[in-house]
Design a protein around this motif. Sequence first.
Motif, PDB file in Angstrom:
ATOM      1  N   SER A   1       5.076 -86.153   0.047  1.00 32.27           N
ATOM      2  CA  SER A   1       4.596 -85.990   1.445  1.00 32.27           C
ATOM      3  C   SER A   1       5.323 -85.385   2.402  1.00 32.27           C
ATOM      4  O   SER A   1       5.258 -84.601   3.338  1.00 32.27           O
ATOM      5  CB  SER A   1       4.094 -87.420   2.357  1.00 32.27           C
TER       6      SER A   1
ATOM      7  N   ASP B   1       4.842 -83.402  12.390  1.00 29.69           N
ATOM      8  CA  ASP B   1       5.310 -84.701  12.628  1.00 29.69           C
ATOM      9  C   ASP B   1       5.912 -85.333  11.652  1.00 29.69           C
ATOM     10  O   ASP B   1       6.014 -86.695  11.310  1.00 29.69           O
ATOM     11  CB  ASP B   1       4.071 -85.466  13.406  1.00 29.69           C
TER      12      ASP B   1
ATOM     13  N   LEU C   1       6.810 -89.554  11.114  1.00 28.43           N
ATOM     14  CA  LEU C   1       5.744 -90.248  10.442  1.00 28.43           C
ATOM     15  C   LEU C   1       6.724 -90.963   9.147  1.00 28.43           C
ATOM     16  O   LEU C   1       6.427 -92.242   9.046  1.00 28.43           O
ATOM     17  CB  LEU C   1       4.654 -89.368   9.668  1.00 28.43           C
ATOM     18  N   LEU C   2       7.467 -90.521   8.455  1.00 25.40           N
ATOM     19  CA  LEU C   2       8.143 -90.896   7.246  1.00 25.40           C
ATOM     20  C   LEU C   2       9.213 -91.954   7.800  1.00 25.40           C
ATOM     21  O   LEU C   2       9.435 -92.997   7.272  1.00 25.40           O
ATOM     22  CB  LEU C   2       8.975 -89.740   6.420  1.00 25.40           C
TER      23      LEU C   2
ATOM     24  N   ARG D   1       8.813 -94.116  10.488  1.00 26.93           N
ATOM     25  CA  ARG D   1       7.982 -95.011  10.748  1.00 26.93           C
ATOM     26  C   ARG D   1       7.581 -95.774   9.419  1.00 26.93           C
ATOM     27  O   ARG D   1       7.731 -97.143   9.188  1.00 26.93           O
ATOM     28  CB  ARG D   1       6.843 -94.889  11.641  1.00 26.93           C
ATOM     29  N   TYR D   2       7.387 -94.932   8.546  1.00 30.04           N
ATOM     30  CA  TYR D   2       6.764 -95.598   6.920  1.00 30.04           C
ATOM     31  C   TYR D   2       7.987 -96.287   6.504  1.00 30.04           C
ATOM     32  O   TYR D   2       7.835 -97.376   5.906  1.00 30.04           O
ATOM     33  CB  TYR D   2       6.469 -94.325   6.204  1.00 30.04           C
TER      34      TYR D   2
ATOM     35  N   LYS E   1       8.876 -99.522   8.275  1.00 27.70           N
ATOM     36  CA  LYS E   1       7.788-100.755   7.860  1.00 27.70           C
ATOM     37  C   LYS E   1       8.159-101.163   6.457  1.00 27.70           C
ATOM     38  O   LYS E   1       8.090-102.495   6.122  1.00 27.70           O
ATOM     39  CB  LYS E   1       6.457-100.074   8.084  1.00 27.70           C
TER      40      LYS E   1
ATOM     41  N   ASP F   1      -3.059 -99.934   7.639  1.00 29.05           N
ATOM     42  CA  ASP F   1      -1.894 -99.300   8.464  1.00 29.05           C
ATOM     43  C   ASP F   1      -1.907 -97.713   8.620  1.00 29.05           C
ATOM     44  O   ASP F   1      -1.869 -97.297   7.549  1.00 29.05           O
ATOM     45  CB  ASP F   1      -0.543 -99.830   7.948  1.00 29.05           C
TER      46      ASP F   1
ATOM     47  N   ASP G   1       0.068 -95.393   9.151  1.00 24.40           N
ATOM     48  CA  ASP G   1       1.271 -94.829   8.843  1.00 24.40           C
ATOM     49  C   ASP G   1       1.356 -94.677   6.993  1.00 24.40           C
ATOM     50  O   ASP G   1       1.288 -93.621   6.797  1.00 24.40           O
ATOM     51  CB  ASP G   1       2.513 -95.233   9.083  1.00 24.40           C
TER      52      ASP G   1
ATOM     53  N   ALA H   1      -1.484 -92.398   6.211  1.00 21.59           N
ATOM     54  CA  ALA H   1      -1.270 -90.962   6.516  1.00 21.59           C
ATOM     55  C   ALA H   1      -0.138 -90.518   5.212  1.00 21.59           C
ATOM     56  O   ALA H   1      -0.566 -89.238   4.810  1.00 21.59           O
ATOM     57  CB  ALA H   1      -0.714 -90.932   7.756  1.00 21.59           C
ATOM     58  N   VAL H   2       0.853 -91.274   5.084  1.00 23.59           N
ATOM     59  CA  VAL H   2       1.625 -90.740   3.941  1.00 23.59           C
ATOM     60  C   VAL H   2       1.144 -90.834   2.633  1.00 23.59           C
ATOM     61  O   VAL H   2       1.082 -89.581   1.718  1.00 23.59           O
ATOM     62  CB  VAL H   2       3.169 -91.850   3.764  1.00 23.59           C
TER      63      VAL H   2
END
Length: 255
Positions: free
Chosen positions: A76, A83, A87-88, A90-91, A94, A108, A110, A113-114
């Motif tokens: 990814s 973004d 994004l990564l 936040r991933y 988490k 979730d 994020d 999306a990943v």
Amino acid sequence: MTIFLYDQTFEGLLTAVFDAYSRKSFPDSIFKTGEPLPLFYDEVYTVVTDYEKAERVWKLLVRKLSKGALTTLTYSWLSEAPDIAMLLFRYIRKITDAPRSIETNFADPDILAVTKLGKKVADERYRILQFMRFQKTSEGIYYGAMEPLYDVFPLTINHFRDRFADQKWLIYDVKRKYGYYYDGENVDEITFSNPLQTHLLTGKLDDSLLDKDEKLFQTLWKSYFKSICIKERLNPVKHKKDMPVRYWKYLTEKN
């Protein structure tokens, strides 16, 4: 609003994660160094890439994620989505904070999306392996160029090195203006001082640069491609789905 600045490398992003936890201050946005900033913000922190810090974060991820999820994460990153850094971040945060694995928690946004981005990059890698066409130069080097949607050439090196271990080859990313050269032993990343040369823009070598038998082989390949086509069974819609039009300009059989 807190802004982190980084050098747009994966190691830089992992360093940003480490620094955020050390500072107990997490970014609302991540920009690359030199990028225009928004008008209003509270703090700007510049991340200095540190490979030891990055390695510590990566080792944590190795403990927390499966091999498949680690692959998805790195794939990814190569999507170059606008973004992707935030994004990564936040991933990873988490994944780090969760007491148990959440890599398949697709509720979730994020995580989802990943996962989707990783699959798109994996699909693009496979298409490059399918559709790369090499041209033999007069120097005995096999040259192949394409313009992938994502930065997937690093993911193809092992395949080409194994598949063409006894041949010198060069693959070139027309969009990103860099490539990899295999000299029979080692693979090195390369760029050209004049990336505006015709073959670096179109992927097609001039006849003067081709091996003496290359034109013959290209003609034979085109003839073979035409001979196996059954007109009564042509399905243009399926054909374009299986072989997207954006690749055609780099395919010998389509030119």
